[in-house]
Design an enzyme around this catalytic site. Structure first.
Site, mmCIF file in Angstrom:
data_model
loop_
_atom_site.group_PDB
_atom_site.id
_atom_site.type_symbol
_atom_site.label_atom_id
_atom_site.label_comp_id
_atom_site.label_asym_id
_atom_site.label_seq_id
_atom_site.Cartn_x
_atom_site.Cartn_y
_atom_site.Cartn_z
ATOM 1 N N GLU A 1 -4.163 1.870 -7.171
ATOM 2 C CA GLU A 1 -4.414 3.023 -6.369
ATOM 3 C C GLU A 1 -3.564 4.059 -6.276
ATOM 4 O O GLU A 1 -2.497 4.452 -5.929
ATOM 5 C CB GLU A 1 -4.104 2.581 -4.858
ATOM 6 C CG GLU A 1 -4.965 1.454 -4.317
ATOM 7 C CD GLU A 1 -5.247 1.241 -2.979
ATOM 8 O OE1 GLU A 1 -6.497 1.297 -2.548
ATOM 9 O OE2 GLU A 1 -4.349 1.354 -2.174
ATOM 10 N N HIS B 1 0.863 -1.044 -0.138
ATOM 11 C CA HIS B 1 -0.227 -0.098 -0.104
ATOM 12 C C HIS B 1 0.930 1.366 -0.008
ATOM 13 O O HIS B 1 2.006 1.150 0.647
ATOM 14 C CB HIS B 1 -0.866 -0.203 1.330
ATOM 15 C CG HIS B 1 -1.825 1.050 1.105
ATOM 16 N ND1 HIS B 1 -1.499 2.361 1.569
ATOM 17 C CD2 HIS B 1 -3.213 1.126 0.909
ATOM 18 C CE1 HIS B 1 -2.989 3.010 1.204
ATOM 19 N NE2 HIS B 1 -3.866 2.317 1.012
HETATM 20 P P1 PGA Z 1 -9.823 6.081 0.920
HETATM 21 O O1 PGA Z 1 -8.523 4.993 0.891
HETATM 22 O O2 PGA Z 1 -11.085 5.283 0.437
HETATM 23 O O3 PGA Z 1 -9.722 6.437 2.414
HETATM 24 O O4 PGA Z 1 -9.370 6.720 -0.200
HETATM 25 C C1 PGA Z 1 -8.478 4.032 0.082
HETATM 26 C C2 PGA Z 1 -7.289 3.231 0.471
HETATM 27 O O5 PGA Z 1 -6.122 3.485 0.821
HETATM 28 O O6 PGA Z 1 -6.912 1.653 0.075
#
Ligand code: PGA
Length: 226
Positions: free
Chosen positions: A150, A101
């Site tokens: 992401e 992540h």
């Molecule tokens: P968020 O986070 O939905 O709060 O934007 C998503 C993530 O970090 O996986």
């Protein structure tokens, strides 16, 4: 042939006391008594390590339609690694592990070498790794079949990537890998916008963070994803 499920991964990040985690489970149960969650959505909750056994107990007690995942795990196997939580320790408790992540890359200086080791540890323990990439050109490890796209600018900002762009990235990832890869999208996914991602041909799921923290909004997001 049975259609592949659409996945919703809830990432609690570093939030909740044990008591708050328990209340979340109870409130989700109350919600699902009124409005059962769709069976064609595979929902995976990724709380902090300290909540895993609590949430697992509530899943059993209330028969909640949830699987469990972790937000990270150790690149080592069991041994003298103080403070680590290893894949063999998690075996049988979780089905999935988020690996790489952007918040871990940023705040914990995680390198690709360590991340690829973590994927290997997942594979050894029978845990499905979900490898996060922040743009379409990043390398995808050969032993990883699950990828979360992401973009950093979309995380926690309320500015989600368009479903069309996310789908184009998913298509590119699948073409580049030249094998079956399940691609999900994460970054400001909400109950309001989730259906626009469900419709996209190359996306197989979403990874909400903020929207997973309240059980009602998380359940509504799952309902809207069907
Ligand atoms: P968020 O986070 O939905 O709060 O934007 C998503 C993530 O970090 O996986």
């Amino acid at each position: 042939m049975k259609a592949a499920p659409f996945y919703v991964f809830g990432n609690w990040k570093a939030n909740k006391t044990v008591q708050e985690a328990a209340i979340w489970c109870q409130d989700l149960f109350i919600f699902t008594k009124k409005r059962p969650l769709p069976t064609n959505i595979s929902t995976v909750l990724c709380p902090s390590f300290i909540h895993l056994t609590t949430v697992a107990s509530f899943i059993t007690l209330y028969r909640l339609p949830l699987k469990l995942g972790v937000q990270d795990l150790s690149s080592f196997s069991n041994g003298a690694y103080t403070g680590h939580t290893t894949a063999p320790m998690l075996k049988g408790l979780v089905n999935f592990a988020i690996i790489g992540h952007s918040e871990r890359r940023k705040y914990d200086a995680e390198t690709e070498v360590a991340l690829f080791d973590k994927i290997a540890r997942c594979r050894e323990a029978g845990i499905e790794p979900v490898y996060c990439i922040q743009d379409a050109d990043m390398e995808i490890p050969a032993n990883c079949d699950f990828v979360a796209y992401e973009p950093v600018w979309a995380i926690g900002t309320g500015k989600a990537e368009t479903p069309e762009n996310a789908d184009a990235v998913a298509k590119k990832i699948q073409e580049r890998a030249n094998r079956k890869i399940t691609v999900i999208y994460g970054g400001s996914v909400t109950p309001e916008n989730v259906a626009s991602y469900t419709k996209m041909p190359h996306l197989r799921g979403v990874l909400p963070g903020g929207a997973s923290l309240k059980p009602d909004s998380f359940a509504q997001l799952i309902l809207n994803a069907r």
